[in-house]
Design an enzyme around this catalytic site. Structure first.
Site, PDB file in Angstrom:
ATOM      1  N   ASP A 130      -3.568   1.974   6.510  1.00  0.00           N
ATOM      2  CA  ASP A 130      -2.592   1.478   5.553  1.00  0.00           C
ATOM      3  C   ASP A 130      -2.333  -0.007   5.747  1.00  0.00           C
ATOM      4  O   ASP A 130      -2.194  -0.768   4.774  1.00  0.00           O
ATOM      5  CB  ASP A 130      -1.288   2.264   5.681  1.00  0.00           C
ATOM      6  CG  ASP A 130      -1.465   3.732   5.329  1.00  0.00           C
ATOM      7  OD1 ASP A 130      -2.401   4.053   4.573  1.00  0.00           O
ATOM      8  OD2 ASP A 130      -0.667   4.567   5.813  1.00  0.00           O
ATOM      9  N   ASP A 169       0.860  -1.182   0.000  1.00  0.00           N
ATOM     10  CA  ASP A 169       0.000   0.000   0.000  1.00  0.00           C
ATOM     11  C   ASP A 169       0.897   1.233   0.000  1.00  0.00           C
ATOM     12  O   ASP A 169       1.590   1.508   0.984  1.00  0.00           O
ATOM     13  CB  ASP A 169      -0.931  -0.004   1.220  1.00  0.00           C
ATOM     14  CG  ASP A 169      -1.849   1.211   1.232  1.00  0.00           C
ATOM     15  OD1 ASP A 169      -2.740   1.299   0.382  1.00  0.00           O
ATOM     16  OD2 ASP A 169      -1.638   2.091   2.099  1.00  0.00           O
ATOM     17  N   GLU A 213      -1.448  -1.444  -6.181  1.00  0.00           N
ATOM     18  CA  GLU A 213      -2.662  -0.791  -6.651  1.00  0.00           C
ATOM     19  C   GLU A 213      -2.403  -0.056  -7.965  1.00  0.00           C
ATOM     20  O   GLU A 213      -1.284   0.378  -8.240  1.00  0.00           O
ATOM     21  CB  GLU A 213      -3.167   0.220  -5.605  1.00  0.00           C
ATOM     22  CG  GLU A 213      -3.705  -0.410  -4.347  1.00  0.00           C
ATOM     23  CD  GLU A 213      -4.181   0.633  -3.353  1.00  0.00           C
ATOM     24  OE1 GLU A 213      -5.392   0.676  -3.055  1.00  0.00           O
ATOM     25  OE2 GLU A 213      -3.333   1.412  -2.899  1.00  0.00           O
TER      26      GLU A 213
END
Length: 305
Positions: free
Chosen positions: A218, A40, A136
């Site tokens: 997170d 992340d 991501e």
């Protein structure tokens, strides 16, 4: 190794030579090929890593550009006081302006080198240790339009991290899984799967209203990204075995034969087909050969009948 070409360029007052070589690389086995990690990315912490063994680590954001702001302001102030170039009037810069500009460019060059070193060390360590990496698909261009966070987003270089992970995983023969851009990794509870409607950036702790989980946002996002390895939900495999771009069939489950991720939209023709000539509708130019073959087959059948 064979040298193919060399390119010489002047960048920020320094000369560089870039060589293009031909070299045969062999796949290097990673330390933990069966382990996976969810990454992340963020500004407060550059990366929060959640691996399949339950370990959660945090990579601090060095913020090289913020640390150099004092030097950049001082150098830019000196440059603004000198007589610089003017394209409208054709005025040439003075020697003092060129000297001050070189000092300012030296600060920018040092910041760029520090950023390059940090990103290379992070991505190399991850690709050498884990067999599967999940990241991501961030809208970096959209995040850069935020005037409050644009400078820090550019300094973190999220797009560069993904680019380097892409070619380094191919080099080691490992997998890189990119979650869908609209996957709610921060809003989803990593324990029960409940999704929050809203979660502002100022809220740094995730609190689930269903199961009562309280976790750093997170870290919670890292666990959700890691779960995509087993669930294969809205994820796309970029690299498989690392040879010729092979894809892992386990990650591509449920994909369309042509790689489409949605149904084809059926549209009506703008102009309804008319009667045209006596033979029916006028065929398109592409169907000329096929239509001629059909007419010949019809004539043959009539002759036989």
């Amino acid at each position: 190794m064979r040298i193919l070409s060399a390119t010489v360029c002047l960048d920020r007052g320094r000369w560089f030579v870039a060589f293009q070589v031909e070299q045969r690389n062999e796949l290097v086995r990673v330390a933990r090929p069966d382990a996976a990690v969810g990454i992340d990315l963020g500004i407060k912490s550059l990366a929060v890593l959640a691996d399949s063994e339950g370990n959660v680590t945090e990579e601090p954001n060095p913020r090289h550009l913020d640390r150099a702001q004092k030097q950049l302001r001082r150098a830019s102030r000196v440059v603004s006081r000198r007589r610089g170039p003017d394209r409208r009037t054709g005025q040439k810069p003075s020697r003092r302006w060129e000297k001050a500009n070189r000092v300012r460019n030296k600060v920018h060059h040092r910041v760029a080198n520090l950023r390059e070193d940090t990103l290379h060390k992070l991505t190399t360590r991850l690709t050498r240790e884990y067999g599967t990496i999940v990241v991501e698909d961030l809208n970096v261009a959209g995040m850069g339009r935020n005037r409050r966070l644009s400078r820090r987003v550019a300094d973190a270089a999220f797009g560069e991290i993904r680019r380097r992970l892409t070619y380094k995983t191919r080099r080691h023969g490992t997998r890189l899984i990119v979650a869908d851009r609209w996957f709610p990794s921060s809003k989803t509870c990593s324990r029960c799967g409940a999704v929050k409607a809203k979660l502002p950036l100022g809220v740094r702790v995730f609190e689930c209203d269903t199961c009562g989980l309280v976790l750093d946002r997170d870290e919670n996002a890292g666990h959700n990204l890691l779960a995509l390895v087993t669930r294969n939900t809205r994820a796309t495999c970029l690299t498989g075995t690392g040879v010729a771009g092979d894809l892992d069939p386990a990650v591509m489950v449920g994909s369309k034969p042509r790689g489409a991720d949605r149904k084809t939209r059926t549209t009506r023709p703008r102009h309804p087909a008319g009667t045209g000539r006596a033979g029916g509708t006028i065929p398109s130019p592409r169907a000329g050969t096929e239509t001629g073959d059909r007419q010949q087959d019809a004539r043959t059948q009539l002759a036989l009948w």
